[in-house]
Design an enzyme around this catalytic site. Structure first.
Site, PDB file in Angstrom:
ATOM      1  N   HIS A  97      11.397  99.806  -8.833  1.00  0.00           N
ATOM      2  CA  HIS A  97      10.756 100.543  -8.055  1.00  0.00           C
ATOM      3  C   HIS A  97       8.969 100.908  -8.330  1.00  0.00           C
ATOM      4  O   HIS A  97       8.635 101.970  -8.339  1.00  0.00           O
ATOM      5  CB  HIS A  97      11.641 102.157  -7.716  1.00  0.00           C
TER       6      HIS A  97
ATOM      7  N   ASN B  37      12.830  54.699  15.949  1.00  0.00           N
ATOM      8  CA  ASN B  37      13.370  55.507  15.283  1.00  0.00           C
ATOM      9  C   ASN B  37      13.466  55.826  14.229  1.00  0.00           C
ATOM     10  O   ASN B  37      14.129  56.933  13.370  1.00  0.00           O
ATOM     11  CB  ASN B  37      14.411  55.557  16.216  1.00  0.00           C
TER      12      ASN B  37
ATOM     13  N   GLN C 274       9.590  64.790  17.450  1.00  0.00           N
ATOM     14  CA  GLN C 274       8.755  64.048  16.356  1.00  0.00           C
ATOM     15  C   GLN C 274       7.707  66.009  16.052  1.00  0.00           C
ATOM     16  O   GLN C 274       6.408  65.571  15.722  1.00  0.00           O
ATOM     17  CB  GLN C 274       7.626  64.213  17.866  1.00  0.00           C
TER      18      GLN C 274
ATOM     19  N   LYS D 198     -17.364  95.120  -6.231  1.00  0.00           N
ATOM     20  CA  LYS D 198     -16.317  94.719  -6.509  1.00  0.00           C
ATOM     21  C   LYS D 198     -16.003  93.464  -6.673  1.00  0.00           C
ATOM     22  O   LYS D 198     -16.637  92.330  -6.460  1.00  0.00           O
ATOM     23  CB  LYS D 198     -16.153  94.424  -4.212  1.00  0.00           C
TER      24      LYS D 198
ATOM     25  N   GLU E 176      -4.724  86.839  -2.728  1.00  0.00           N
ATOM     26  CA  GLU E 176      -4.545  87.193  -1.097  1.00  0.00           C
ATOM     27  C   GLU E 176      -3.769  86.125  -0.758  1.00  0.00           C
ATOM     28  O   GLU E 176      -3.223  86.178   0.557  1.00  0.00           O
ATOM     29  CB  GLU E 176      -5.322  88.149  -1.078  1.00  0.00           C
TER      30      GLU E 176
ATOM     31  N   SER F 168     -17.570  90.940  -2.290  1.00  0.00           N
ATOM     32  CA  SER F 168     -18.450  92.368  -1.534  1.00  0.00           C
ATOM     33  C   SER F 168     -19.322  91.513  -0.986  1.00  0.00           C
ATOM     34  O   SER F 168     -20.446  91.814  -1.175  1.00  0.00           O
ATOM     35  CB  SER F 168     -17.595  93.496  -1.398  1.00  0.00           C
TER      36      SER F 168
ATOM     37  N   ASN G 247     -13.061  90.497  -5.980  1.00  0.00           N
ATOM     38  CA  ASN G 247     -11.504  91.073  -5.429  1.00  0.00           C
ATOM     39  C   ASN G 247     -11.054  89.826  -5.601  1.00  0.00           C
ATOM     40  O   ASN G 247     -11.518  88.389  -6.040  1.00  0.00           O
ATOM     41  CB  ASN G 247     -12.180  90.781  -3.263  1.00  0.00           C
TER      42      ASN G 247
HETATM   43  N1  ARG Z   1       6.311  59.343  17.045  1.00  0.00           N
HETATM   44  C1  ARG Z   1       8.228  59.408  17.031  1.00  0.00           C
HETATM   45  C2  ARG Z   1       8.472  60.784  16.504  1.00  0.00           C
HETATM   46  O1  ARG Z   1       7.126  60.805  15.694  1.00  0.00           O
HETATM   47  C3  ARG Z   1       8.550  58.557  16.408  1.00  0.00           C
HETATM   48  C4  ARG Z   1       9.146  57.728  17.388  1.00  0.00           C
HETATM   49  C5  ARG Z   1       9.322  57.352  18.857  1.00  0.00           C
HETATM   50  N2  ARG Z   1      10.319  57.174  19.038  1.00  0.00           N
HETATM   51  C6  ARG Z   1      10.885  57.081  20.451  1.00  0.00           C
HETATM   52  N3  ARG Z   1      12.001  56.769  20.952  1.00  0.00           N
HETATM   53  N4  ARG Z   1       9.743  57.840  21.570  1.00  0.00           N
HETATM   54  O2  ARG Z   1       9.376  60.707  16.377  1.00  0.00           O
END
Ligand code: ARG
Length: 464
Positions: free
Chosen positions: A155, A109, A321, A282, A289, A276, A284
């Site tokens: 405008h 994490n 994620q 043409k 775009e 085109s 373009n």
């Molecule tokens: N692949 C996870 C993400 O991108 C990584 C972290 C995962 N952590 C967990 N406790 N499952 O968020």
């Protein structure tokens, strides 16, 4: 074998594994992941949490993996759960027991929060570099076309005279603000989240400042929950990129109009136009775009990020994620768009004669005619009305204000004299608009030079 294998009696269902996996999109974080791990291991060694020798073995192993991934010798296994798992697994295969010590005092994490920050910091710089290039191109064109009179529109109706240089510098201002926003976002996210662990920090005596210094972060984060739950920076960057796309899209729209036969204010270089398959005549403006079209997906990325975050309890949830594909797509799209857009603008040929012709029609000097009467002592509202009837007269008689005979002027209002023709000449109208920020050629030149000066040498420039 999964990281969490100890708790489980079965392997994960293969299709669910694919669903759960982030490897198809987070493998681009490999170098950030490895650099983060090297810093973490170095700090663990220095703090005596693992032995110095293990730390060295880990760092050497990680350097080897990085080199092999960069050279293409090592391929990322598409079946692993994520890039963090892959690197750690590969390391343990290469160096054995020491590899298993790398994850001490760390969670995926805080690791993933670190990796994205490291990645996005670099991307912010790269995008700012491209935006600076674009601003530079605009300033150089603005210097060359500071005197090219064209109609300014409201405008989409011809309104008052401006110059092409002035019009381009309006976009330069927008892109400078985009640079400023990306720099702000980068400065705010310049904090090390590592040390937050899964959510509640760790009992190991980490030296977070050391890790921050090794990785070039300005500060460490101050709350472990926020460190792993925060994706504000992804939203901020996607929002800054969205606005940059708005600017590119508006500019594209104008370029598309300008290279139509109805305007013909610019001609795009053949190398940045397409033909085109059926209509041989043409040429373009596909690039413009496509840039205009791609803005939509970036706004979608921003919405996806906001919506993904809005209901999440603290701290990490797997929903997060989903941050990566969205923010990566926003970054990639802006980069791609700029890669095509900058040389297209650089090589486009403005056609000042056509701008001048358009400016000569449409009574864009009517305000100046009214101002002339104000200088003669009339109230602006009266001057406005008189000029309105002159315009109506011109339309009836097929004249412009420049070609309308003096007798006609005098019939509508007897204060007119010969000097009116000078007062309403387009060059004079433009030159006279010289308050700061107005389109007078001297202003445009001075502002283009100021911007060019401010661009030189500043790594992350806010708009000042
Ligand atoms: N692949 C996870 C993400 O991108 C990584 C972290 C995962 N952590 C967990 N406790 N499952 O968020």
């Amino acid at each position: 074998m999964k990281l969490w294998a100890g708790r489980f009696s079965k392997e994960i269902d293969p299709k669910t594994n694919d669903f759960n996996s982030s490897i198809p999109f987070d493998s681009r974080l490999f170098s950030e992941d490895i650099k983060g791990s090297i810093a973490h291991a170095t700090m663990l060694g220095a703090a005596g949490i693992i032995s110095k020798q293990d730390a060295d073995t880990i760092c050497d192993g990680l350097q080897g993996i990085l080199a092999d991934l960069q050279s293409g010798k090592l391929l990322i296994d598409p079946n692993v759960e994520d890039i963090h798992t892959f690197v750690e697994g590969e390391l343990t295969q290469r160096i054995g027991l020491a590899g298993k010590r790398l994850h001490t005092a760390r969670s995926r994490n805080d690791q993933v929060a670190l990796d994205i920050r490291l990645y996005l910091k670099v991307q912010c710089d790269a995008l700012c570099g491209q935006l600076r290039q674009l601003v530079e191109v605009l300033c150089r064109h603005a210097l060359s076309y500071a005197d090219a009179v064209m109609p300014g529109y409201t405008h989409l109706q011809r309104a008052q005279p401006i110059t092409f240089g002035h019009h381009l510098l309006a976009y330069a201002e927008m892109f400078l603000r985009d640079i400023g926003r990306l720099c702000d976002a980068k400065a705010r996210m310049d904090e090390l989240p590592l040390g937050a662990g899964a959510l509640a920090g760790t009992t190991y005596p980490l030296d977070r400042q050391m890790t921050a210094d090794l990785l070039g972060f300005a500060r460490v984060t101050n709350n472990s929950l926020d460190s792993v739950a925060d994706r504000d920076f992804c939203v901020e960057i996607a929002a800054a990129i969205s606005l940059a796309m708005v600017h590119l899209s508006r500019f594209s729209e104008e370029i598309i109009l300008w290279c139509s036969w109805e305007f013909k204010f610019v001609e795009l270089d053949d190398a940045f136009s397409t033909g085109s398959s059926i209509m041989p005549q043409k040429k373009n403006p596909d690039i413009a775009e496509l840039v205009r079209g791609k803005s939509g997906r970036v706004f979608g990325d921003l919405m996806a990020l906001l919506t993904m975050l809005k209901g999440l309890p603290l701290a990490y949830n797997k929903d997060m994620q989903e941050d990566k594909e969205a923010v990566f797509d926003a970054v990639d799209t802006l980069r791609l768009c700029l890669t095509a857009f900058i040389p297209m603008v650089e090589t486009m040929k403005p056609i000042p004669e056509n701008m001048r012709k358009a400016a000569a029609k449409g009574f864009i000097n009517a305000t100046d005619c009214a101002d002339y009467l104000v200088n003669k002592g009339l109230a602006f509202r009266d001057a406005y009305k008189i000029t309105g009837s002159l315009v109506a007269l011109c339309i009836r008689s097929g004249h412009t204000l420049e070609s309308l005979p003096l007798e006609d002027y005098q019939q509508v209002c007897d204060v007119f004299d010969d000097a009116v023709y000078d007062a309403i000449s387009l060059e004079r109208c433009v030159n006279g608009r010289n308050v700061h920020g107005a389109p007078a050629p001297e202003n445009v030149r001075a502002q283009a030079k100021r911007i060019l000066d401010s661009l030189s040498g500043k790594e992350c420039m806010s708009h000042d």
